[in-house]
Design an enzyme around this catalytic site. Structure first.
Site, PDB file in Angstrom:
ATOM      1  CG  ASP A  67      -1.655   1.271   1.459  1.00 42.41           C
ATOM      2  OD1 ASP A  67      -1.863   2.007   0.480  1.00 42.41           O
ATOM      3  OD2 ASP A  67      -2.044   1.534   2.621  1.00 42.41           O
TER       4      ASP A  67
ATOM      5  CG  ASP B 266      -6.093   3.131   0.826  1.00 43.33           C
ATOM      6  OD1 ASP B 266      -5.146   2.306   0.871  1.00 43.33           O
ATOM      7  OD2 ASP B 266      -6.826   3.239  -0.174  1.00 43.33           O
TER       8      ASP B 266
ATOM      9  CD  GLU C 135     -10.056 -19.693 -11.751  1.00 48.25           C
ATOM     10  OE1 GLU C 135      -9.865 -19.863 -10.552  1.00 48.25           O
ATOM     11  OE2 GLU C 135     -10.882 -18.872 -12.194  1.00 48.25           O
TER      12      GLU C 135
ATOM     13  CG  HIS D 200      -6.692 -14.845  -5.791  1.00 45.36           C
ATOM     14  ND1 HIS D 200      -6.184 -15.456  -6.913  1.00 45.36           N
ATOM     15  CD2 HIS D 200      -7.988 -14.612  -6.057  1.00 45.36           C
ATOM     16  CE1 HIS D 200      -7.137 -15.584  -7.811  1.00 45.36           C
ATOM     17  NE2 HIS D 200      -8.241 -15.072  -7.325  1.00 45.36           N
ATOM     18  CG  ASP D 201      -9.430 -18.026  -5.781  1.00 40.36           C
ATOM     19  OD1 ASP D 201      -9.840 -16.997  -5.221  1.00 40.36           O
ATOM     20  OD2 ASP D 201      -9.461 -18.203  -7.015  1.00 40.36           O
TER      21      ASP D 201
ATOM     22  CG  ASP E  31      -7.264 -12.311 -13.030  1.00 42.87           C
ATOM     23  OD1 ASP E  31      -8.163 -12.866 -13.672  1.00 42.87           O
ATOM     24  OD2 ASP E  31      -6.830 -12.713 -11.936  1.00 42.87           O
TER      25      ASP E  31
ATOM     26  CG  ASP F  13     -12.165 -15.213 -12.818  1.00 42.35           C
ATOM     27  OD1 ASP F  13     -11.359 -15.451 -11.906  1.00 42.35           O
ATOM     28  OD2 ASP F  13     -13.395 -15.175 -12.658  1.00 42.35           O
TER      29      ASP F  13
HETATM   30  C1  GLC Z   1     -12.050 -17.141  -9.831  1.00 42.17           C
HETATM   31  C2  GLC Z   1     -11.217 -16.188  -9.007  1.00 42.17           C
HETATM   32  C3  GLC Z   1     -11.901 -15.992  -7.685  1.00 42.17           C
HETATM   33  C4  GLC Z   1     -13.252 -15.372  -7.951  1.00 42.17           C
HETATM   34  C5  GLC Z   1     -14.077 -16.206  -8.917  1.00 42.17           C
HETATM   35  C6  GLC Z   1     -15.228 -15.437  -9.455  1.00 42.17           C
HETATM   36  O1  GLC Z   1     -12.100 -18.404  -9.302  1.00 42.17           O
HETATM   37  O2  GLC Z   1      -9.915 -16.681  -8.895  1.00 42.17           O
HETATM   38  O3  GLC Z   1     -11.148 -15.203  -6.814  1.00 42.17           O
HETATM   39  O4  GLC Z   1     -13.963 -15.233  -6.752  1.00 42.17           O
HETATM   40  O5  GLC Z   1     -13.326 -16.611 -10.037  1.00 42.17           O
HETATM   41  O6  GLC Z   1     -14.780 -14.414 -10.298  1.00 42.17           O
END
Ligand code: GLC
Length: 566
Positions: free
Chosen positions: A30, A34, A263, A335-336, A107, A208
């Site tokens: 950051d 904030d 993905e 991140h998931d 992304d 995504d």
């Molecule tokens: C993908 C992303 C995830 C998001 C989902 C819906 O799996 O990696 O973070 O919540 O798609 O967009």
């Protein structure tokens, strides 16, 4: 200015021997105080990426968004959310990355938009609107939703919109309505948008949940598992998926030097081959979920232990399945997902060794490795102690569902501790100062208290750190073509402590011997170092005939000079 990108392997695309680093901007750094990471924060920390030696950054969404799902709900595809900065900041980031020989992969979320996107606003305004067909609008069935699907984020997958009296489909949150890819006008608008980003200088796309754009247009009811209220929504993979991806290739990707990463939750190896086979001109690689679903029982919140043979067998099956056609992405964290050292390693006594050994094993597979921010210093899962610490809407929804089905607070906390996405969303631990050097303000999600011990500054000049190990693995991928191009074989598939891999390329053989357990293992003779072996990575030190807890070695030898038996 021509960027000084590293030369690719002869005749190969640049991503074949590349390592890609994922930045989740909200939690990276950051600059403004904030408490939310931003693009200037990424710019300030670029030296870290240079020091690691990565080839490309995958930047999670930074677009204008109501932030229902931390930016995976986009309300404007051609901008930057003020919380992250400005389009000028993004241009500056592209230029600064390129000047350092690092590419930028953005992304793109095109299975759905935000409900605040002007496309959806128009679509919901009137049944006759030109954009009505860009989303899935359906009449209810006897006062109930059009089918029995549940949202992946709890509750039904349909929302009734009183203005026009129809329901719209949202596989994720109600603020994330699904786009209907059968609509040609919508697809053209997406193609235009992607070309716009390419013209701005980005080097590829992470797409995504892209498999979900191929839905059966009849949206059939699904089977409702015992004890559940809803059926799973469509995970896609209808034949139309391939038509859409091939069209995308023709319209947007062809003739450009890019990487495309799709993905594809729930993909089978066969489906992944169809998407990533270069002869079919769809995408370069898929991000599948097989190995990160192994610890899910009845649901992802029902954690089950994963025996080592199951984990290594899963990765090996994907290696074999995509050996001739297609390409694997290799990842532990993102991140998931919870942090790998807490999930498949040992984040207590053997944190450092297990972080290194799990990294070694993954990076010695064939495919493109991804490093998610913080993984390179062995960051652990969050270990939150109160439900209020969770921010993720999926986790909060799951907590409510679990409570409603009779789980007490301790059981809910333990389910989230194992599987919540927030485990990987705590701020990057830069130093041992206030808020780990992430922000001068109050972070949007708590910093892990172990930042005092686990941080970038403490590891930077330390040759035995997890960070130094990642640096070596990334350099090895660049220096040793067998990592990118070699064949793959898994030895001792049933061994419940050792993970043993052989990679072969030309007359080079790489032997990976890893003890993935907290108990020492005596090595059979053929897995011990031999005269003439070069030990590329040796965490074991000392005794050649054994590996201590979470110790591993990578041997390089010339074939014919005593190859490992397969
Ligand atoms: C993908 C992303 C995830 C998001 C989902 C819906 O799996 O990696 O973070 O919540 O798609 O967009």
């Amino acid at each position: 200015m021509t960027a000084p990108f590293r030369a690719p392997l002869p005749g190969e695309p640049w991503w074949r021997d590349a390592v890609i680093y994922q930045v989740y901007p909200r939690s990276f750094a950051d600059s403004g105080g904030d408490g939310i990471g931003d693009l200037r924060g990424v710019l300030i920390r670029l030296d870290h990426l240079v020091d690691l030696g990565v080839d490309a950054v995958w930047l999670s969404p930074f677009y204008p968004s109501p932030q229902v799902d931390n930016g995976y709900d986009i309300s404007d595809y051609r901008g930057v959310d003020p919380v992250f900065g400005t389009l000028d900041d993004l241009d500056a980031l592209i230029a600064a990355l390129h000047a350092r020989g690092i590419r930028l992969v953005i992304d793109v979320v095109v299975n759905h938009t935000s409900d605040q996107h002007p496309w959806f606003q128009a679509s919901r305004s009137d049944r006759e609107d030109l954009r009505r067909g860009w989303y899935y609008w359906r009449d209810g069935r006897d006062g109930k939703p059009p089918n029995n699907w549940g949202s992946l984020f709890s509750g039904p997958a349909w929302e009734l919109d009183p203005a026009t009296g129809q329901y719209y489909l949202h596989t994720f949150a109600a603020g994330q309505p699904d786009l209907d890819w059968q609509h040609g006008g919508m697809r053209s608008a997406v193609h235009d948008m992607l070309r716009w980003w390419l013209d701005r200088g980005v080097d590829g796309f992470r797409l995504d949940v892209i498999s979900m754009i191929g839905k059966d247009p009849t949206l059939p009811d699904g089977p409702v598992p015992e004890g559940a209220q809803y059926a799973a929504p469509s995970m896609g993979f209808a034949p139309s998926l391939h038509e859409h991806l091939q069209e995308l290739h023709r319209e947007v990707l062809a003739g450009r030097d890019l990487v495309t990463i799709g993905e594809t939750p729930g993909a089978s190896i066969e489906q992944a081959r169809l998407i990533a086979d270069p002869r079919r001109r769809e995408l370069d690689m898929v991000f599948d979920f097989a190995h990160v679903s192994l610890d899910h029982g009845a649901s992802k919140w029902d954690h089950v232990a994963v025996p080592l043979p199951t984990l290594k067998g899963c990765l090996a099956a994907w290696q074999q399945g995509l050996a001739d056609h297609g390409w694997n992405s290799l990842y532990w964290d993102n991140h998931d997902q919870p942090r790998v050292v807490s999930r498949f390693g040992d984040d207590g006594a053997h944190r450092v060794a297990s972080a290194k050994t799990l990294a070694t094993v993954l990076h010695l597979h064939r495919g493109t490795p991804f490093v998610y921010q913080g993984e390179e210093i062995g960051m652990t899962s969050a270990h939150f102690t109160a439900l209020e610490q969770y921010r993720d809407l999926e986790s909060r929804g799951a907590a409510a569902d679990l409570r409603a089905t009779g789980h007490d607070e301790a059981a809910v906390l333990s389910a989230l501790a194992a599987a919540s996405r927030d485990n990987a969303r705590t701020p990057v631990q830069w130093d041992d100062g206030p808020q780990a050097g992430f922000t001068t303000g109050t972070p949007w999600i708590s910093v892990n208290p172990n930042a005092a011990e686990i941080n970038v500054a403490a590891q930077r000049g330390e040759p035995h750190s997890v960070l130094a190990h990642y640096r070596r693995l990334i350099a090895l991928r660049h220096d040793e073509p067998a990592l990118a191009l070699g064949s793959f074989a898994l030895l001792l598939p049933d061994h419940d402590q050792l993970w043993v891999i052989v990679r072969r390329h030309g007359d080079v053989e790489l032997l990976v011997v890893a003890n993935c357990s907290a108990q020492a293992v005596t090595l059979p003779a053929e897995l011990r170092p031999r005269p003439g072996d070069e030990l590329l990575l040796d965490l074991a030190g000392g005794a050649p005939d054994a590996l201590g807890p979470w110790h591993s070695r990578v041997h390089r030898r010339r074939r014919g000079a005593g190859s490992a038996a397969t």
